[in-house]
Design a protein around this motif. Structure first.
Motif, PDB file in Angstrom:
ATOM      1  N   UNK A  75       0.877  -1.161   0.000  1.00 63.24           N
ATOM      2  CA  UNK A  75       0.000   0.000   0.000  1.00 63.24           C
ATOM      3  C   UNK A  75       0.918   1.216   0.000  1.00 63.24           C
ATOM      4  N   UNK A  76       0.939   1.911  -1.100  1.00 60.60           N
ATOM      5  CA  UNK A  76       1.806   3.082  -1.236  1.00 60.60           C
ATOM      6  C   UNK A  76       0.964   4.335  -1.006  1.00 60.60           C
ATOM      7  N   UNK A  77       1.207   5.066   0.098  1.00 59.33           N
ATOM      8  CA  UNK A  77       0.410   6.271   0.354  1.00 59.33           C
ATOM      9  C   UNK A  77       0.677   7.376  -0.662  1.00 59.33           C
ATOM     10  N   UNK A  78       1.798   7.270  -1.362  1.00 63.89           N
ATOM     11  CA  UNK A  78       2.185   8.280  -2.349  1.00 63.89           C
ATOM     12  C   UNK A  78       2.210   7.666  -3.738  1.00 63.89           C
ATOM     13  N   UNK A  79       1.063   7.158  -4.156  1.00 57.54           N
ATOM     14  CA  UNK A  79       0.946   6.525  -5.449  1.00 57.54           C
ATOM     15  C   UNK A  79       0.783   7.534  -6.570  1.00 57.54           C
ATOM     16  N   UNK A  80       0.436   7.073  -7.755  1.00 57.53           N
ATOM     17  CA  UNK A  80       0.264   7.971  -8.900  1.00 57.53           C
ATOM     18  C   UNK A  80      -0.738   9.094  -8.603  1.00 57.53           C
ATOM     19  N   UNK A  81      -0.369  10.302  -8.992  1.00 59.34           N
ATOM     20  CA  UNK A  81      -1.249  11.443  -8.749  1.00 59.34           C
ATOM     21  C   UNK A  81      -1.354  11.838  -7.299  1.00 59.34           C
ATOM     22  N   UNK A  82      -0.452  11.294  -6.461  1.00 63.01           N
ATOM     23  CA  UNK A  82      -0.487  11.612  -5.047  1.00 63.01           C
ATOM     24  C   UNK A  82      -1.541  10.859  -4.265  1.00 63.01           C
ATOM     25  N   UNK A  83      -2.174   9.868  -4.902  1.00 61.15           N
ATOM     26  CA  UNK A  83      -3.223   9.096  -4.237  1.00 61.15           C
ATOM     27  C   UNK A  83      -2.669   7.736  -3.796  1.00 61.15           C
ATOM     28  N   UNK A  84      -3.169   7.170  -2.696  1.00 61.64           N
ATOM     29  CA  UNK A  84      -2.711   5.849  -2.260  1.00 61.64           C
ATOM     30  C   UNK A  84      -2.990   4.791  -3.321  1.00 61.64           C
ATOM     31  N   UNK A  85      -2.060   3.841  -3.430  1.00 60.17           N
ATOM     32  CA  UNK A  85      -2.204   2.745  -4.387  1.00 60.17           C
ATOM     33  C   UNK A  85      -1.963   1.423  -3.672  1.00 60.17           C
ATOM     34  N   UNK A  86      -2.929   0.519  -3.756  1.00 63.92           N
ATOM     35  CA  UNK A  86      -2.785  -0.839  -3.247  1.00 63.92           C
ATOM     36  C   UNK A  86      -2.459  -1.754  -4.415  1.00 63.92           C
ATOM     37  N   UNK A  87      -1.482  -2.638  -4.218  1.00 68.68           N
ATOM     38  CA  UNK A  87      -1.022  -3.463  -5.326  1.00 68.68           C
ATOM     39  C   UNK A  87      -0.603  -4.832  -4.819  1.00 68.68           C
ATOM     40  N   UNK A  88      -0.931  -5.874  -5.577  1.00 73.95           N
ATOM     41  CA  UNK A  88      -0.429  -7.218  -5.279  1.00 73.95           C
ATOM     42  C   UNK A  88       0.184  -7.817  -6.529  1.00 73.95           C
ATOM     43  N   UNK A  89       0.779  -8.999  -6.401  1.00 69.55           N
ATOM     44  CA  UNK A  89       1.588  -9.712  -7.394  1.00 69.55           C
ATOM     45  C   UNK A  89       3.007  -9.124  -7.428  1.00 69.55           C
ATOM     46  N   UNK A  90       3.961  -9.960  -7.060  1.00 65.14           N
ATOM     47  CA  UNK A  90       5.338  -9.491  -6.890  1.00 65.14           C
ATOM     48  C   UNK A  90       5.920  -8.893  -8.165  1.00 65.14           C
ATOM     49  N   UNK A  91       5.607  -9.473  -9.330  1.00 63.20           N
ATOM     50  CA  UNK A  91       6.133  -8.930 -10.571  1.00 63.20           C
ATOM     51  C   UNK A  91       5.593  -7.541 -10.855  1.00 63.20           C
ATOM     52  N   UNK A  92       4.287  -7.353 -10.616  1.00 61.70           N
ATOM     53  CA  UNK A  92       3.679  -6.043 -10.819  1.00 61.70           C
ATOM     54  C   UNK A  92       4.269  -5.019  -9.850  1.00 61.70           C
ATOM     55  N   UNK A  93       4.509  -5.441  -8.619  1.00 62.00           N
ATOM     56  CA  UNK A  93       5.088  -4.526  -7.618  1.00 62.00           C
ATOM     57  C   UNK A  93       6.504  -4.133  -8.012  1.00 62.00           C
TER      58      UNK A  93
END
Length: 234
Positions: A75-93
């Motif tokens: 869970x990246x609080x500083x995701x694209x556009x300054x919005x939080x981004x939740x992400x799974x799958x190690x390759x995608x991360x």
């Protein structure tokens, strides 16, 4: 300070540092890909142990972030556009972190896609095949009298090691001189196959000298040595 309370996963694993990237993981071959990348990149992050012993991965909180109930997830609080981004799958991360920082992946378009190609090779082949060898050699599968399933996965794992060995001839890393997410994706699985799974003799690993050479350099990196033990087991 970012507010992550809308994400149910933070109710089970509260963020002490909500301004940092949150890592939900376990030090398995897939899990350490992300902790190693984070250490290599120097990104501030907060690790949370997802314990399989207590089935944390099937809890409603974890499933709210990853419905596939597998680690790792972030869970990246500083995701694209300054919005939080939740992400799974190690390759995608791995790809996300490389793009976020502009590191661990070539900027040249052709080399970038070639790097992604090798990450996908690991995801589609190395991980599943090496994992099956681990099941049949170390865990419940070792008690099966019929060794044909085991031998099928051993043969494919040897083939994959041969592909990697040939790729590394004359190269420092998978992509040549540049250390990338391809190395971070692949080499923890090689280490696990001959280490934790104890399948070195089974796959005749001694013949893959180029793989051994690069693996030795990989595990000697300080960020790798640290990342291999994150999150710390309880």
């Amino acid at each position: 300070m970012p507010d992550l309370s809308a994400f149910a996963i933070t109710h089970k694993w509260p963020a002490q540092h909500p301004d940092r990237l949150q890592l939900y993981s376990l030090p398995t071959p897939n899990g350490v890909k992300v902790s190693i990348a984070l250490e290599e990149l120097g990104l501030p992050y907060e690790p949370h142990l997802v314990s399989f012993d207590t089935n944390d991965q099937t809890s409603p909180e974890f499933l709210s972030l990853n419905p596939n109930n597998k680690i790792p997830a972030i869970l990246d609080p500083n995701g694209p556009g300054g919005h939080p981004l939740a992400l799974f799958e190690s390759g995608a991360i791995l790809l996300y972190l490389a793009d976020k920082t502009g590191q661990l992946i070539p900027q040249d378009a052709a080399a970038r896609y070639e790097t992604i190609q090798w990450v996908m090779w690991q995801m589609g082949g190395v991980g599943p095949m090496f994992g099956q060898v681990g099941f049949f050699n170390k865990f419940a599968g070792k008690d099966f009298e019929d060794k044909r399933p085991r031998d099928r996965y051993v043969a494919e794992s040897k083939r994959l090691l041969g592909v990697l060995n040939q790729r590394l001839v004359g190269r420092q890393w998978v992509m040549g001189d540049q250390y990338t997410i391809a190395d971070i994706a692949i080499l923890p699985w090689v280490r696990n196959l001959i280490g934790f799974y104890g399948a070195g003799d089974l796959v005749e690993f001694s013949q893959f000298t180029e793989v051994q050479r690069v693996l030795d350099v990989f595990v000697a990196r300080p960020a790798v040595a640290k990342g291999l033990n994150i999150p710390a087991r309880g």
